[in-house]
Design a protein around this motif. Structure first.
Motif, mmCIF file in Angstrom:
data_model
loop_
_atom_site.group_PDB
_atom_site.id
_atom_site.type_symbol
_atom_site.label_atom_id
_atom_site.label_comp_id
_atom_site.label_asym_id
_atom_site.label_seq_id
_atom_site.Cartn_x
_atom_site.Cartn_y
_atom_site.Cartn_z
ATOM 1 N N LEU A 21 1.293 -0.910 -0.232
ATOM 2 C CA LEU A 21 0.407 -0.640 -0.121
ATOM 3 C C LEU A 21 1.289 1.202 -0.367
ATOM 4 O O LEU A 21 0.815 2.247 -0.460
ATOM 5 C CB LEU A 21 -1.013 -0.302 0.995
ATOM 6 C CG LEU A 21 -2.241 -1.231 1.443
ATOM 7 C CD1 LEU A 21 -2.607 -1.349 2.316
ATOM 8 C CD2 LEU A 21 -3.039 -0.225 0.135
ATOM 9 N N ILE A 22 2.137 1.664 1.063
ATOM 10 C CA ILE A 22 3.084 1.919 0.868
ATOM 11 C C ILE A 22 4.201 2.214 -0.627
ATOM 12 O O ILE A 22 3.554 3.889 -0.854
ATOM 13 C CB ILE A 22 4.333 2.368 1.799
ATOM 14 C CG1 ILE A 22 3.141 2.209 3.519
ATOM 15 C CG2 ILE A 22 5.535 3.525 1.937
ATOM 16 C CD1 ILE A 22 4.502 1.910 4.526
ATOM 17 N N GLU A 23 3.994 1.651 -1.044
ATOM 18 C CA GLU A 23 4.697 1.393 -2.556
ATOM 19 C C GLU A 23 3.893 2.582 -3.130
ATOM 20 O O GLU A 23 4.036 3.077 -4.299
ATOM 21 C CB GLU A 23 4.688 -0.241 -2.527
ATOM 22 C CG GLU A 23 5.703 0.261 -4.072
ATOM 23 C CD GLU A 23 5.829 -1.711 -4.392
ATOM 24 O OE1 GLU A 23 7.127 -1.794 -4.734
ATOM 25 O OE2 GLU A 23 5.321 -1.927 -4.777
ATOM 26 N N LYS A 24 2.554 1.105 -3.124
ATOM 27 C CA LYS A 24 1.714 1.579 -4.770
ATOM 28 C C LYS A 24 0.995 3.223 -4.614
ATOM 29 O O LYS A 24 0.712 3.857 -5.595
ATOM 30 C CB LYS A 24 0.449 0.857 -4.775
ATOM 31 C CG LYS A 24 0.880 -0.542 -5.276
ATOM 32 C CD LYS A 24 2.117 -0.881 -6.540
ATOM 33 C CE LYS A 24 2.366 -2.307 -6.546
ATOM 34 N NZ LYS A 24 3.407 -2.230 -7.863
ATOM 35 N N GLN A 25 0.920 3.605 -3.844
ATOM 36 C CA GLN A 25 0.511 5.130 -3.301
ATOM 37 C C GLN A 25 1.105 6.009 -4.068
ATOM 38 O O GLN A 25 0.706 6.917 -5.013
ATOM 39 C CB GLN A 25 0.714 5.274 -1.678
ATOM 40 C CG GLN A 25 0.190 7.002 -1.678
ATOM 41 C CD GLN A 25 -0.089 6.941 -0.535
ATOM 42 O OE1 GLN A 25 0.957 6.711 -0.065
ATOM 43 N NE2 GLN A 25 -0.506 8.546 0.375
ATOM 44 N N ALA A 26 2.215 5.823 -4.073
ATOM 45 C CA ALA A 26 3.724 6.528 -4.896
ATOM 46 C C ALA A 26 3.894 6.200 -5.877
ATOM 47 O O ALA A 26 4.318 6.893 -7.291
ATOM 48 C CB ALA A 26 5.027 6.246 -4.123
ATOM 49 N N THR A 27 3.597 5.102 -6.291
ATOM 50 C CA THR A 27 4.413 4.459 -7.834
ATOM 51 C C THR A 27 3.065 4.157 -8.804
ATOM 52 O O THR A 27 2.945 4.479 -9.869
ATOM 53 C CB THR A 27 4.585 3.135 -7.875
ATOM 54 O OG1 THR A 27 4.245 1.722 -7.103
ATOM 55 C CG2 THR A 27 5.839 3.202 -7.156
#
Length: 215
Positions: A21-27
Motif C-alpha cells: 500500500l505504501i509503495e503503490k500510493q507513490a508508484t
C-alpha cells in the motif's frame, strides 16, 4: 535479540500488504487506494520482494482487515469496488521520508543505506545517503527499525523493521553475509522490470475501474 517494539505486531502477510500500500500510493497513484485483487498482485510480485510470497485472495483480504483493526489501514469505496489505503503517517506519527523507508523494509527485508537510497527513488527523493541514514536513525529511535552491524565481508550495516516484532540480529547478519558473497544483481535490469510491473499494475487497475463502471 532486540526489545519488542511498542507497535502492533504484524504477521508476514500483513507486513507485505502494508508495504504494498505504501509503495503503490507513490508508484501507481491512479489506481490507489487498492482493491483486494490489486493488493494481492502487488504482494505476490516476483521482483522487488524478499521473500517472494504467494498470498491467496483470502489471505490478502484477511491481512487488510487485520491492518484495519490495527488502525494502519482504512477501507474506502470507489466505483462499487472495495478499496484500501494505508494510514501509516498518522498511525505511527512519522513523516513521508520515513514512511517510504519503512515501506521498503516491509517489502524487501534488511537493507543497507545505499540499497535503500537506490530503491527509494520512486517513493521519495532523498538528498543523499546521509539523508537516508538520518531518517533511519529517527526510526531507530522510535523502535520501528533496528540496525544490524555489518558482518564479515560486508561493507555496510543493514536495517530491518520491527513491525513484526523483535528480530534476530545475529541470524540476519549471518544470512545476508552468505547471500551477498557472489550475488551479482543486475540493478539496471531489476529497475526496468519493476517499472514494467508498475505499468502493468496501473493498467490492471484501469481495467478494474472500467469494469466496475459498466457493471
Amino acid at each position: 535479540m532486540t526489545d519488542a517494539p511498542a507497535w502492533p505486531v504484524l504477521t508476514a502477510a500483513e507486513a507485505r500488504v502494508l508495504g504494498c500500500l505504501i509503495e503503490k500510493q507513490a508508484t501507481t497513484p491512479d489506481v490507489y487506494p487498492l482493491t483486494v485483487n490489486a493488493a494481492q498482485s502487488a504482494a505476490n510480485q516476483k521482483t522487488a520482494r524478499d521473500p517472494v510470497m504467494a498470498l491467496s485472495t483470502g489471505d490478502t483480504g484477511h491481512a487488510l482487515r487485520q491492518l484495519e483493526g490495527h488502525r494502519l489501514v482504512r477501507q474506502s469505496f470507489s466505483s462499487r469496488a472495495e478499496r484500501y489505503e494505508h494510514l501509516v503517517p498518522g498511525a505511527l506519527d512519522i513523516p513521508s521520508p520515513q514512511v517510504a523507508l519503512l515501506g521498503l523494509l516491509l517489502l524487501r527485508g534488511a537493507q543497507t543505506v545505499h540499497e535503500l537510497l537506490a530503491r527509494s527513488e520512486r517513493l521519495h527523493a532523498f538528498a543523499d545517503a546521509d539523508d537516508v541514514r538520518h531518517h533511519l536513525e529517527r526510526l531507530e529511535g522510535r523502535a520501528l527499525v533496528v540496525r544490524i552491524p555489518r558482518g564479515p565481508g560486508q561493507r555496510e550495516d543493514r536495517y530491518a523493521h520491527l513491525l513484526s516484532g523483535p528480530v534476530d540480529v545475529a541470524a540476519i547478519a549471518a544470512r545476508t553475509a552468505s547471500t551477498t558473497a557472489g550475488a551479482g544483481t543486475d540493478s539496471a535490469l531489476e529497475a526496468r522490470v519493476e517499472a514494467l510491473e508498475a505499468e502493468l499494475a496501473a493498467l490492471r487497475g484501469t481495467v478494474e475501474a472500467l469494469a466496475a463502471r459498466l457493471a
